[in-house]
Scaffold this active site. Structure first.
Site, PDB file in Angstrom:
ATOM      1  N   GLU A 188       6.552  -3.884  13.343  1.00 48.14           N
ATOM      2  CA  GLU A 188       5.580  -4.257  14.348  1.00 48.14           C
ATOM      3  C   GLU A 188       5.582  -5.739  13.983  1.00 48.14           C
ATOM      4  OE1 GLU A 188       1.731  -3.292  14.996  1.00 48.14           O
ATOM      5  OE2 GLU A 188       1.711  -3.798  16.990  1.00 48.14           O
ATOM      6  N   ARG A 199       3.822   5.755   1.113  1.00 41.86           N
ATOM      7  CA  ARG A 199       3.885   4.105   0.997  1.00 41.86           C
ATOM      8  C   ARG A 199       3.381   3.650  -0.367  1.00 41.86           C
ATOM      9  NH1 ARG A 199       0.218   3.570   4.976  1.00 41.86           N
ATOM     10  NH2 ARG A 199       1.213   1.467   5.442  1.00 41.86           N
ATOM     11  N   LYS A 210      -2.220  -4.525   6.166  1.00 42.22           N
ATOM     12  CA  LYS A 210      -2.040  -5.969   7.025  1.00 42.22           C
ATOM     13  C   LYS A 210      -3.415  -6.331   7.196  1.00 42.22           C
ATOM     14  CE  LYS A 210       2.513  -5.355   9.268  1.00 42.22           C
ATOM     15  NZ  LYS A 210       3.116  -4.881  10.553  1.00 42.22           N
TER      16      LYS A 210
END
Length: 554
Positions: A37, A262, A272
């Site tokens: 994204e 992850r 993020k």
RNA sequence: UGGGGAGUAGCCAAGUGGUAAGGCAACGGACUUUGACUCCGUCAUUCGUAGGUUCGAUCCCUACCUCCCCAGCCA
């Protein structure tokens, strides 16, 4: 595909699945995708995903798309898509197709209409709060919306008017009609579309309704013919919904979703949100601050794509939550730079040395190998004269046992030069050491074959008259590790000493060093020329990683 | 306490009915004009726990324990 990184990825469960699918003919050609994204910069965790997707497809002669999952205009920006493209390229990957979820908005809209037509979706007027309240809890089923049984005609009409902009943000949503009693919360009539009168970085104001991830992502994969849609563990619960969307929207292709853990790493933050906070609050010098775990930060610090790729390959792919030791990353960059970076001398904390028995106004030029482990890198000449700089750490007035460096009366070798013996310590009025007086022995010149006596230590130096002033930036973890890190304590865990700036000297032949040029500074570590800070006459070197050391003074 | 996952060395991680790969880290030693590199050696009688099946179990079965994720109109 770049040939930078050789060899195949070690076995992992996803690769085994792909191999089996190829073997049985379940898929004709492997297609993967990396779907960021554009709401922030890529970090080392993304690198793991990028490498997995690209290298997996490559190994089976498949294709990988770079696809921007730009379904939320409120958080996204064109700046990020540019940065992401650069980072993926820099890592050495070439995508097959560059895609944007926003390119499929019309098709998604039509698929949503199909859902409505089939009685599988409805427009709901409930507020966000009411929807939440009626969703039930982990242990209690939800309640059906009073709007759940609107007619197909009414739903079609309302949905079209949503698109036309007749309703305010939040006034209505399109929901899937699945099962309000499902033990999987994602299946309790999830929202498919929401209204947002917002400027989209690519579609502008063409749309005021935007699809939710759970609806958009499976469609994107299906539209592109993705065969293996790889995502992280938190989406496992979403897989039934993913499959529902592909099936009920009657997509021709049936991509399959697979989830892996992850990346987490010691001594850093990977969310993020936190990284953006560090940037927004100016705690760091932007997304590419060398202390950041972003791809751009690592690049600026001096990491190589090869090191990151090897790291990504070696840490493996599995489903258990894990935290990789950052020393693993450091290991691979040392390994990569070992043969690539010329070895030279730099003094980070200068201490002047006067060779009292060396003639004044004399300079001799000594031969030095640029990299003993890589003879192809050749030799260079370095100046030597009466006044030099050595490292402050390499002299101690009161040395502990097993200290091999300089102290009063001790003799060491000057790398590529001569043995010197410390004769006198010169101090200022405060008692601080300002310089050392030493003598050298001409017979001990490097390469002369002198063997009459040995020294335990070899130290590095630069010639004072020729040395080039330089700045060095040393980095430590941005945040301190703690036992239980809470969201609240994040900023309080910031390490105030994460950046140390030193002024010293490098060999004069580094005058022509260009941004990103890498060197091994003898006994210090690997350094890379900072692309932003290096002004005309003052080069700035970022320390990529130190050399390992089994020595410590404590 | 609903659903979905995961537990193999200090950290990653293969393996999967036949007796525990590899990497990082660490620790010894050799070498050394980098206290680096390199090389040699050490580092899980044991795979979350307890039972069971089997000639044989990390792998199959049962129960239990621990950890992670899910109640955004974020992705």
């Amino acid at each position: 595909m770049s040939e930078l990184v050789q060899g195949s990825v070690a076995s992992n469960f996803i690769k085994n699945i792909v191999a089996e699918d190829v073997r049985t003919g379940k898929v004709a050609a492997v297609v993967t995708r990396f779907p960021p994204e554009p709401n922030g910069y890529l970090h080392i965790g993304h690198a793991k995903s990028i490498c997995l997707n690209f290298e997996l497809a490559d190994e089976f002669n498949g294709k990988t798309n770079l696809r921007f999952d730009d379904t939320n205009p409120l958080k996204e920006d064109a700046e990020y898509v540019q940065a992401i493209k650069e980072d993926v390229k820099w890592l050495g990957f070439d995508w097959d197709r560059l895609c944007f979820a926003s390119d499929y908005f019309e098709e998604m809209y039509q698929r949503a209409r199909l859902l409505i037509t089939k009685g599988k979706a409805y427009v709901c007027d409930l507020s966000a709060e009411r929807i939440r309240e009626m969703r039930g809890t982990l242990t209690q089923p939800g309640q059906e919306s009073p709007y759940r049984n609107r007619s197909v005609e009414e739903n079609l009409d309302l949905f079209e008017r949503m698109r036309k902009g007749e309703f305010a943000d939040g006034a209505k949503v399109l929901r899937a009609k699945i099962d309000m009693a499902s033990p999987n919360l994602n299946l309790r009539d999830p929202v498919l579309y929401r209204i947002a009168h917002a400027e989209h970085h690519r579609t502008g104001d063409a749309w005021c309704i935007y699809p939710m991830y759970d609806f958009a992502h499976p469609l994107e994969d299906a539209i592109e013919g993705v065969t293996h849609s790889i995502c992280t563990l938190e989406f496992e619960d979403h897989r039934p919904l993913y499959d529902w969307v592909v099936r009920e929207c009657e997509m021709e292709n049936t991509p399959r979703q697979y989830e892996f853990a992850r990346l987490n790493m010691t001594n850093t933050v990977m969310s993020k949100r936190k990284l953006k906070q560090l940037v927004d609050e100016r705690i760091v010098d932007g997304w590419d601050d060398p202390r950041m775990p972003t791809i751009s930060g690592l690049r600026r610090k001096g990491y190589t794509p090869e090191a990151i790729r090897t790291f990504a390959r070696e840490i493996g792919v599995a489903k258990s939550n894990s935290t990789v030791d950052e020393r693993m990353l450091e290991h691979f960059v040392r390994e990569d730079l070992k043969l690539k970076a010329p070895r030279t001398m730099a003094i980070l904390r200068p201490l002047k040395v006067v060779i009292t028995n060396y003639p004044e106004n004399q300079t001799e030029w000594l031969e030095a190998e640029n990299n003993p482990e890589n003879p192809e890198m050749g030799n260079r000449s370095i100046p030597f004269s009466r006044e030099l700089y050595i490292e402050q750490d390499d002299f101690l007035e009161d040395p502990p046992p097993k200290y091999f460096r300089l102290f009063l009366g001790n003799e060491v070798r000057l790398k590529h030069a001569y043995f010197i013996r410390c004769e006198e310590v010169i101090k200022d009025a405060d008692g601080s050491i300002i310089e050392l007086h030493c003598t050298y022995d001409p017979k001990t010149k490097s390469g002369s074959g002198f063997t009459e006596r040995k020294v335990k230590g070899t130290i590095h130096w630069v010639d004072a008259a020729h040395a080039l002033k330089a700045e060095f930036r040393l980095f430590e973890p941005l945040v301190n590790e703690t036992e239980n890190e809470s969201e609240e304590s994040f900023l309080s865990r910031i390490n105030p000493h994460s950046l140390e700036i030193l002024q010293g000297y490098v060999e004069e032949n580094l005058r022509t060093a260009q941004p990103y040029d890498k060197f091994q500074f003898f006994r210090h570590g690997y350094f890379s020329v900072d692309p932003k800070r290096s002004e005309s006459d003052l080069a700035v070197f970022n320390r990529v990683v130190s050399l390992k050391s089994s020595f410590s003074l404590s």
